[in-house]
Write a protein that holds these residues in place. Structure first.
Motif, mmCIF file in Angstrom:
data_model
loop_
_atom_site.group_PDB
_atom_site.id
_atom_site.type_symbol
_atom_site.label_atom_id
_atom_site.label_comp_id
_atom_site.label_asym_id
_atom_site.label_seq_id
_atom_site.Cartn_x
_atom_site.Cartn_y
_atom_site.Cartn_z
ATOM 1 N N GLN A 57 -35.138 -25.852 29.394
ATOM 2 C CA GLN A 57 -35.195 -27.142 28.715
ATOM 3 C C GLN A 57 -36.560 -27.798 28.892
ATOM 4 O OE1 GLN A 57 -32.324 -28.109 26.882
ATOM 5 N NE2 GLN A 57 -33.857 -29.437 25.929
ATOM 6 N N ASP A 58 -37.135 -27.675 30.075
ATOM 7 C CA ASP A 58 -38.456 -28.247 30.326
ATOM 8 C C ASP A 58 -39.533 -27.447 29.596
ATOM 9 O OD1 ASP A 58 -37.422 -30.246 31.990
ATOM 10 O OD2 ASP A 58 -37.496 -28.938 33.745
ATOM 11 N N ALA A 59 -39.361 -26.127 29.558
ATOM 12 C CA ALA A 59 -40.330 -25.298 28.841
ATOM 13 C C ALA A 59 -40.321 -25.632 27.357
ATOM 14 C CB ALA A 59 -40.000 -23.817 29.046
ATOM 15 N N ALA A 103 -40.166 -16.212 23.559
ATOM 16 C CA ALA A 103 -40.639 -17.048 22.452
ATOM 17 C C ALA A 103 -39.511 -17.501 21.538
ATOM 18 C CB ALA A 103 -41.700 -16.296 21.652
ATOM 19 N N GLN A 104 -38.667 -16.565 21.096
ATOM 20 C CA GLN A 104 -37.590 -16.934 20.180
ATOM 21 C C GLN A 104 -36.595 -17.867 20.839
ATOM 22 O OE1 GLN A 104 -37.531 -15.826 16.750
ATOM 23 N NE2 GLN A 104 -36.287 -17.696 16.842
ATOM 24 N N ALA A 105 -36.266 -17.596 22.098
ATOM 25 C CA ALA A 105 -35.320 -18.453 22.813
ATOM 26 C C ALA A 105 -35.867 -19.866 22.946
ATOM 27 C CB ALA A 105 -35.021 -17.863 24.194
ATOM 28 N N LEU A 106 -37.165 -19.999 23.216
ATOM 29 C CA LEU A 106 -37.759 -21.327 23.360
ATOM 30 C C LEU A 106 -37.770 -22.069 22.032
ATOM 31 C CD1 LEU A 106 -40.835 -22.270 25.502
ATOM 32 C CD2 LEU A 106 -40.592 -23.182 23.194
ATOM 33 N N ARG A 130 -35.795 -25.506 21.182
ATOM 34 C CA ARG A 130 -36.544 -26.685 20.745
ATOM 35 C C ARG A 130 -36.168 -27.095 19.321
ATOM 36 N NH1 ARG A 130 -42.851 -26.041 21.481
ATOM 37 N NH2 ARG A 130 -42.600 -24.710 19.640
ATOM 38 N N GLY A 131 -35.807 -26.120 18.520
ATOM 39 C CA GLY A 131 -35.437 -26.415 17.146
ATOM 40 C C GLY A 131 -36.602 -26.469 16.189
#
Length: 219
Positions: free
Chosen positions: A149-151, A164-167, A171-172
């Motif tokens: 969540q912080d990343a 990358a995809q997960a972040l 984030r949306g």
């Protein structure tokens, strides 16, 4: 910054080694041109794979300089690459250099475009290693190990690396480039990313502790 003796990646023969993540790769360059290289997605087994991969290169990988990823990533993988680089440098009488693995990931994702890139890779204990890099390849912020969540709160649109995809999904918004560091892409790094200090970039404290609770040192 380049320490004491200036060195250019694009002069002479250079052996590149990258083992900080689930991937393991080697590459041999002559004056900036790739001669040969190999990339394997191993997960585990870097110690068994790395030396044969180097030996399979032309002239058994012998070069005028050795360049290796310093991490962050797998403690074991980082130390395997550093041990190999130091041993070969001593045997061949050449200099070994290091670079931040996340800087290579960002350079691969940037390509020829003048854009900022946020590198995001798998860390430990559910965290991700993250660091932003500018269009010139320079770091925009210190390396950090953050909860997802912080990343995801990092504002750089282009995100590269194993997470990358997960972040981007968390984030949306943004653009994800899922990739792993590849030694064959070494020439995308600027010379300014190199250092003569071969200290590992662990990104967080090691889980293992010595008797008495002391942390292992980065030999």
């Amino acid at each position: 910054m380049l320490p004491d003796t200036a060195f250019s990646l694009r002069k002479g023969r250079v052996l590149a080694v990258e083992c900080a993540t689930e991937a393991c790769s080697v590459a041999l360059f002559q004056d900036g041109a790739l001669i040969a290289g190999e990339f394997r997605q191993l997960g585990r087994g870097h110690a068994e794979a790395l030396v044969p991969m180097i030996a399979a290169l032309p002239d058994r990988g012998k070069a005028d300089a050795i360049v290796t990823g310093l991490g962050p990533g797998s403690f074991t993988g980082v130390r395997i690459a550093l041990a190999a680089a130091r041993a070969l440098a001593l045997a061949w009488g050449v200099r070994a250099w290091g670079y931040p693995t996340l800087a290579l990931i960002a350079a691969m994702a940037r390509g020829d475009e003048a854009v900022d890139v946020l590198a995001a890779t798998t860390g430990g204990h559910g965290e991700w290693f993250v660091q932003g890099f500018g269009a010139d390849g320079g770091a925009l912020a210190p390396l950090a190990s953050l909860a997802p969540q912080d990343a995801a709160a990092q504002g750089i649109a282009r995100v590269a690396g194993s997470q990358a995809q997960a972040l981007v999904d968390l984030r949306g918004s943004g653009e994800a480039r899922v990739l792993w560091p590849d030694a064959r892409a070494l020439m995308q790094l600027p010379d300014s990313a190199l250092t003569g200090d071969l200290s590992p970039l662990y990104g967080r404290a090691p889980d293992a502790r010595l008797p008495g609770g002391l942390l292992p040192t980065a030999a």
